[in-house]
Design a protein around this motif. Structure first.
Motif, PDB file in Angstrom:
ATOM      1  N   GLY A   1      11.807  -5.996 -44.810  1.00  0.00           N
ATOM      2  CA  GLY A   1      12.997  -6.647 -45.375  1.00  0.00           C
ATOM      3  C   GLY A   1      14.240  -6.355 -44.551  1.00  0.00           C
TER       4      GLY A   1
ATOM      5  N   HIS B   1       9.530  -6.661 -36.025  1.00  0.00           N
ATOM      6  CA  HIS B   1       9.315  -7.383 -37.279  1.00  0.00           C
ATOM      7  C   HIS B   1       7.891  -7.953 -37.332  1.00  0.00           C
ATOM      8  CE1 HIS B   1       9.473 -10.952 -39.939  1.00  0.00           C
ATOM      9  NE2 HIS B   1      10.235 -10.180 -40.687  1.00  0.00           N
TER      10      HIS B   1
ATOM     11  N   SER C   1       5.086  -6.766 -39.924  1.00  0.00           N
ATOM     12  CA  SER C   1       4.612  -7.817 -40.837  1.00  0.00           C
ATOM     13  C   SER C   1       3.090  -7.886 -40.808  1.00  0.00           C
ATOM     14  CB  SER C   1       5.178  -9.180 -40.441  1.00  0.00           C
ATOM     15  OG  SER C   1       6.563  -9.190 -40.615  1.00  0.00           O
TER      16      SER C   1
ATOM     17  N   ARG D   1       7.290  -2.659 -47.001  1.00  0.00           N
ATOM     18  CA  ARG D   1       7.957  -3.891 -47.447  1.00  0.00           C
ATOM     19  C   ARG D   1       9.459  -3.779 -47.224  1.00  0.00           C
ATOM     20  NH1 ARG D   1       4.486  -4.497 -52.530  1.00  0.00           N
ATOM     21  NH2 ARG D   1       2.969  -6.062 -51.904  1.00  0.00           N
ATOM     22  N   GLU D   2       9.975  -2.582 -47.519  1.00  0.00           N
ATOM     23  CA  GLU D   2      11.422  -2.360 -47.358  1.00  0.00           C
ATOM     24  C   GLU D   2      11.826  -2.488 -45.888  1.00  0.00           C
ATOM     25  OE1 GLU D   2      14.487   1.195 -48.434  1.00  0.00           O
ATOM     26  OE2 GLU D   2      12.722   0.971 -49.725  1.00  0.00           O
ATOM     27  N   GLN D   3      11.001  -1.879 -45.008  1.00  0.00           N
ATOM     28  CA  GLN D   3      11.288  -1.945 -43.563  1.00  0.00           C
ATOM     29  C   GLN D   3      11.277  -3.390 -43.054  1.00  0.00           C
ATOM     30  OE1 GLN D   3       8.392   1.148 -42.310  1.00  0.00           O
ATOM     31  NE2 GLN D   3       9.767   1.403 -40.562  1.00  0.00           N
TER      32      GLN D   3
ATOM     33  N   THR E   1      14.057  -8.264 -41.345  1.00  0.00           N
ATOM     34  CA  THR E   1      14.319  -9.694 -41.571  1.00  0.00           C
ATOM     35  C   THR E   1      15.824  -9.928 -41.632  1.00  0.00           C
ATOM     36  OG1 THR E   1      12.273  -9.861 -42.829  1.00  0.00           O
ATOM     37  CG2 THR E   1      13.848 -11.640 -43.115  1.00  0.00           C
ATOM     38  N   ARG E   2      16.532  -9.056 -42.359  1.00  0.00           N
ATOM     39  CA  ARG E   2      18.001  -9.205 -42.456  1.00  0.00           C
ATOM     40  C   ARG E   2      18.654  -8.975 -41.088  1.00  0.00           C
ATOM     41  NH1 ARG E   2      16.847  -6.939 -47.353  1.00  0.00           N
ATOM     42  NH2 ARG E   2      17.284  -4.803 -46.718  1.00  0.00           N
TER      43      ARG E   2
ATOM     44  N   ASP F   1       5.232   0.032 -50.369  1.00  0.00           N
ATOM     45  CA  ASP F   1       6.650  -0.132 -50.724  1.00  0.00           C
ATOM     46  C   ASP F   1       7.600   0.139 -49.554  1.00  0.00           C
ATOM     47  OD1 ASP F   1       6.246  -1.144 -53.183  1.00  0.00           O
ATOM     48  OD2 ASP F   1       6.442   0.770 -54.256  1.00  0.00           O
TER      49      ASP F   1
END
Ligand SMILES: [Zn+2]
Length: 235
Positions: A130, A49, A53, A126-128, A133-134, A123
């Motif tokens: 996200g 992450h 990031s 950002r999805e990865q 993060t979850r 894009d």
């Protein structure tokens, strides 16, 4: 008196072995292994992450920069076009402006491609981030849930140990302190078994048989000791 003390040692050992089992159980509850696994996974997810990031922030800066540069080119292009369409320049100046507009259009095309290229990468990244993060949040929650289970299990085990410790004090009270000291020493060096009953000529500690003369020899010790393993022997 001495014989009573020796028999009490067997009771004491039963309690000590029960405590040993609980201490072992304390360190081997399945939730603890699961917690360690989750923690290890969390560490990996956090590292990934952080890595992505950082990459995302750098790419966002690239996007901002490329968009800013594109904007400048577009402003310059508009100015040059306006000047060109306004006319009133010499033939040489007009030709220069025309070439300038052509060059700026070329730059505009190149920069538009660069912006689109960066946005295309932005894009999915950002999805990865996200998803990670979850994942991180899920693992933290699972670790917290396991921590609660471990804490409850440990509280239960510690309560059992405390009750056994109290029982131990009662059992050990009438046993001569020298004997308890020997018992403690032997337990440390002999896998927790310091004392065994001689049952049918067999030592309860090492499970080896003692012949009649060996039993007599064992009884000469004070307290009696197995001649094979040197554990205290309850005859
Ligand atoms: Zn023995």
């Amino acid at each position: 008196m001495e014989i009573t003390g020796l028999a009490d040692l067997l009771d004491l050992q039963d309690v000590d072995l029960a405590i040993d089992r609980l201490l072992h159980q304390r360190q081997t509850i399945p939730e603890l292994a699961a917690f360690q696994e989750i923690t290890a996974r969390l560490e990996l997810v956090e590292a990934e992450h952080d890595r992505l990031s950082t990459e995302l922030r750098s790419l966002e800066r690239d996007a901002d920069k490329a968009e800013g540069e594109l904007e400048l080119i577009e402003i310059k292009l508009k100015e040059s076009e306006t000047r060109l369409y306004a006319g009133g320049m010499s033939g040489r100046e007009t030709e220069q402006k025309r070439l300038e507009v052509q060059s700026l259009r070329g730059q505009q095309g190149t920069m538009e491609e660069r912006v689109l290229g960066v946005l295309d990468r932005l894009d999915p990244l950002r999805e990865q981030v996200g998803i990670l993060t979850r994942d991180k949040e899920g693992l933290v929650e699972e670790a917290r849930r396991l921590e609660q289970l471990i804490s409850a299990a440990w509280q239960d085990i510690d309560g059992q140990i405390a009750r056994l410790e109290a029982a131990k004090m009662g059992i050990a009270a009438p046993i001569p302190s020298g004997l308890v000291k020997l018992y403690d020493q032997l337990r440390r060096t002999k896998e927790g078994i310091a004392v065994g009953r001689l049952d049918g000529g067999v030592c309860g500690g090492c499970h080896l048989a003692l012949s009649r003369p060996e039993q007599i020899e064992a009884a000469e010790w004070d307290p009696p000791r197995c001649i094979h393993c040197m554990r205290i022997l309850v005859l």
